[in-house]
Design an enzyme around this catalytic site. Structure first.
Site, short mmCIF file in Angstrom:
data_model
loop_
_atom_site.label_atom_id
_atom_site.label_comp_id
_atom_site.label_asym_id
_atom_site.label_seq_id
_atom_site.Cartn_x
_atom_site.Cartn_y
_atom_site.Cartn_z
NE ARG B 223 0.35 6.18 -8.12
CZ ARG B 223 0.77 5.79 -6.91
NH1 ARG B 223 2.02 5.39 -6.73
NH2 ARG B 223 -0.03 5.77 -5.88
CG ASN B 225 3.16 7.09 -2.94
OD1 ASN B 225 2.21 7.32 -2.19
ND2 ASN B 225 3.90 6.00 -2.84
#
Lengths: 328, 355
Positions: B223, B225
């Site tokens: 993911r 960020n």
């Protein structure tokens, strides 16, 4: 983010293997050894891990989980030991009667739902019957790493004591075997009393044995985090039932000897799974509508969730009633 | 392509620069014109050629300079790398994963030759050629985790998994967005995430934990960020806040394009095979605003995201005081045209800035 979105199939990352040895150990248990068909080494695994074996039984796919019992450091071979279950749905029977050296099967990557607590200063293993298998890998691992362990292994008889003789011979001071037919019993209370601080207890065997160990340990003041257990649930046969899968918009029939998850897969609907034994939570499915009774058999959902009728674990649980609609 | 490694610094004179290649492959984190938390996980099984997602461990032009910066941080503060006693096996897992991945994915830069437990590791960019015995710590100059993460970009948190919980029990953390391994060591998943606003109420952490507990061997996940950093600092740690925190007030309309950086973390998750631990590499990418706005789509979109971000998030990410200045700057690169969906630059299809 979906930077480079990819749809990965549920339960992807499989390993094609060829059976390299079939070793009958006694009347009920046979060891199957595998090599990778592509000749490469297996991925290493952690002791206590299982693999899901995929079998093609005359056009029908069977997926059964078995503990990896070979030495985790040996990446040339994976091995499982399978107890024949004549009353079961046929996976173990298929392996015993149809699978021979040279046959090809598919294994999942190892998944560990019964790991060693690596903080443990000492590990006490309690095995019942075929529950010995994960401990075979744990013992090999701890011997290599110089860890402290002892084994207490209850089996029905000498003749059915899978690996019992080997273990006692290799580890005369650490491996203790108890034969039911000789009225030998694990003296659990004494055993729990004498352990040094930082000891962890692991139990793998029938449900009654697991409950007995948890209850006794708790009564002796053991913290719950130091008592570990693994019980593989095999899906049980049951009355056939019908399910409507709302997202896929199809109605499927679940047969007597297949699980709900297997029926979903048979109808071509992609469903996530991991342990296929009601423990990991991966296949948790929302219930949209239900008129009838759930037969919850998993360890994952808590009592409130079972009572709510809003969730089901299709790998082991069933349904009996007029109507069931699932969000799948 | 053959990578030309930059000679550059992430401190003092801040000579860090992105080449045109590095700008185009920057992991821009916004797939639409607004941002809110989500458990934005996907499989980490490669990605488009030359993108930062292509290889298991991306190596780029900043590799050698980043490793020099890490050595400087460790010399000042050895507690940036810690491993609780039961995590040594997970350290070997990490070493094995990185050496095998890098030698397979970037064979022009790294080689691994294994003969049983006798391993020879060659790291050409750093001039290392070392033979050691796998699982024997005495044959390495330091622990296995420290050894390999002194040779791998990004921070590494190594999590132990016990009883349906993850624990921060080891790590190498020198390029972090204001969190401290020394503070978090031994904490569980909910404890170390306690400072994050809003997400807990949204049930994000409960769902994220469930996902992470089920990350499987052979099926890594990833993911993104992001946050904001003034000056290209890798080490924005709480330990050194007194050094870098004040720099946030040095922004002016004249220098913001060069000084203000978007900081993106490519976070990946690997199940470690021998220890059953979870490896959480956090790779930091920096890009100056003035470089980012050379991609018209990104200039338009970043302006809209920064403008519309909830107060709590702008505060947590540490740029609420500079937001007006940022909007003045970024507003020049937002002509109000719609943007194409997804994160890619789309240079061929997106119109240039209309003035």
């Amino acid at each position: 983010m979906s930077a480079a979105p990819q749809k990965t199939k549920a339960g992807a990352e499989k390993i094609d293997v060829t059976v390299s040895a079939v070793v009958p150990l006694n009347e009920l248990v046979t060891r199957f050894e595998f090599r990778r068909t592509d000749g490469r080494p297996f991925p290493p695994f952690s002791a206590g891990a299982h693999t899901v074996v995929e079998m093609n039984d005359d056009g029908r796919t069977r997926l059964n989980p078995y503990s990896l019992m070979s030495d985790p450091a040996d990446t040339s071979t994976y091995a499982i030991s399978v107890r024949r279950d004549d009353q079961g749905r046929g996976g173990s029977l298929y392996l015993h009667t149809h699978v021979g050296v040279g046959d090809r099967l598919t294994l999942s990557y190892p998944v560990n739902l019964f790991p060693l607590d690596l903080r443990g200063r000492k590990h006490v293993f309690l095995a019942g019957g075929i529950g010995i298998t994960p401990f075979m890998a744990m013992i090999a691992h701890l011997d290599r790493m110089g860890g402290a362990w002892e084994l207490h292994y209850a089996c029905r008889s000498k003749a059915l004591g899978t690996y019992a003789e080997d273990l006692m011979q290799a580890h005369p001071t650490r491996a203790h075997v108890y034969y039911d037919d000789q009225n030998q019993r694990i003296a659990l209370e004494d055993l729990l009393d004498g352990q040094p601080l930082g000891t962890h207890v692991y139990v793998c065997g029938p449900k009654g044995m697991i409950d007995w160990v948890h209850t006794t340990a708790a009564a002796h003041g053991w913290p719950d985090e130091n008592v570990h257990s693994e019980e593989f649930l095999a899906p049980q046969p049951g009355t056939p039932f019908e399910v409507y899968l709302s997202r896929s918009d199809i109605t499927i029939q679940v047969g007597e000897s297949e699980s709900l998850l297997e029926a979903i897969e048979r109808c071509g609907v992609d469903a996530p799974f991991l342990c296929r034994g009601g423990a990991c939570g991966q296949c948790e499915t929302d219930v949209v509508e239900a008129e009838g009774t759930f037969e919850h058999r998993d360890h994952w959902l808590d009592d409130d969730e079972h009572a709510s009728g809003k969730k089901i674990m299709p790998c082991v649980s069933r349904f009996d009633g007029k109507k069931l609609v699932l969000d799948r | 392509m053959t990578i030309q490694f930059n000679e550059e610094t992430f401190r003092d004179d801040y000579s860090f620069r992105n080449s045109d290649w590095a700008i185009r492959r920057f992991p821009f984190p916004f797939h639409e014109d607004s941002y809110m938390y989500s458990v934005n996980m996907e499989q980490h099984q490669g990605g488009p050629e030359e993108s930062v997602y292509e290889k298991r461990f991306d190596v780029d032009e900043h590799y050698v300079a980043e490793m020099q910066d890490r050595a400087l941080v460790l010399a000042e503060d050895p507690l940036r790398c810690q491993s609780l006693p039961h995590m040594t096996l997970a350290g070997w897992d990490t070493l094995e994963l990185i050496m095998v991945s890098k030698s397979e994915d970037s064979p022009d830069l790294f080689e691994l030759h294994r003969d049983g437990d006798r391993w020879r590791w060659i790291n050409k960019p750093m001039g290392i050629d070392h033979t050691f015995t796998f699982l024997d710590e005495t044959t390495l100059p330091c622990g296995p985790l420290e050894y390999i993460t002194r040779q791998a970009q990004g921070d590494f948190a190594v999590l132990d998994q016990r009883g349906d919980m993850l624990y921060m029990d080891a790590g190498m953390v020198t390029t972090q967005a204001d969190w401290s391994l020394d503070f978090d060591i031994g904490m569980d998943f909910f404890e170390w995430h306690a400072p994050v606003p809003l997400a807990n109420e949204m049930g994000i952490f409960k769902r994220a934990l469930k996902f992470l507990l089920n990350v499987r061997q052979g099926s890594p996940a990833r993911r993104l960020n992001w946050t904001m950093t003034v000056n290209p600092l890798l080490d924005t740690s709480p330990e050194n806040y007194h050094k870098w925190g004040v720099q946030k007030s040095s922004l002016t309309p004249a220098n913001i394009g060069a000084k203000q950086h978007l900081r993106v973390e490519l976070q990946t998750f690997y199940r470690l095979p021998r220890s059953n631990g979870l490896l959480f590499p956090i790779r930091c990418y920096l890009i100056a605003f003035q470089d980012l706005v050379t991609i018209p789509k990104w200039g338009r979109r970043l302006h809209r995201v920064v403008r519309d971000l909830p107060e709590e998030l702008a505060d947590y990410k540490g740029f609420i005081a500079n937001r007006p200045l940022m909007l003045d700057y970024l507003g020049q690169y937002d002509d109000g045209l719609p943007t194409s969906p997804g994160v890619w630059p789309d240079l061929e299809t997106e119109p240039p800035l209309q003035t």
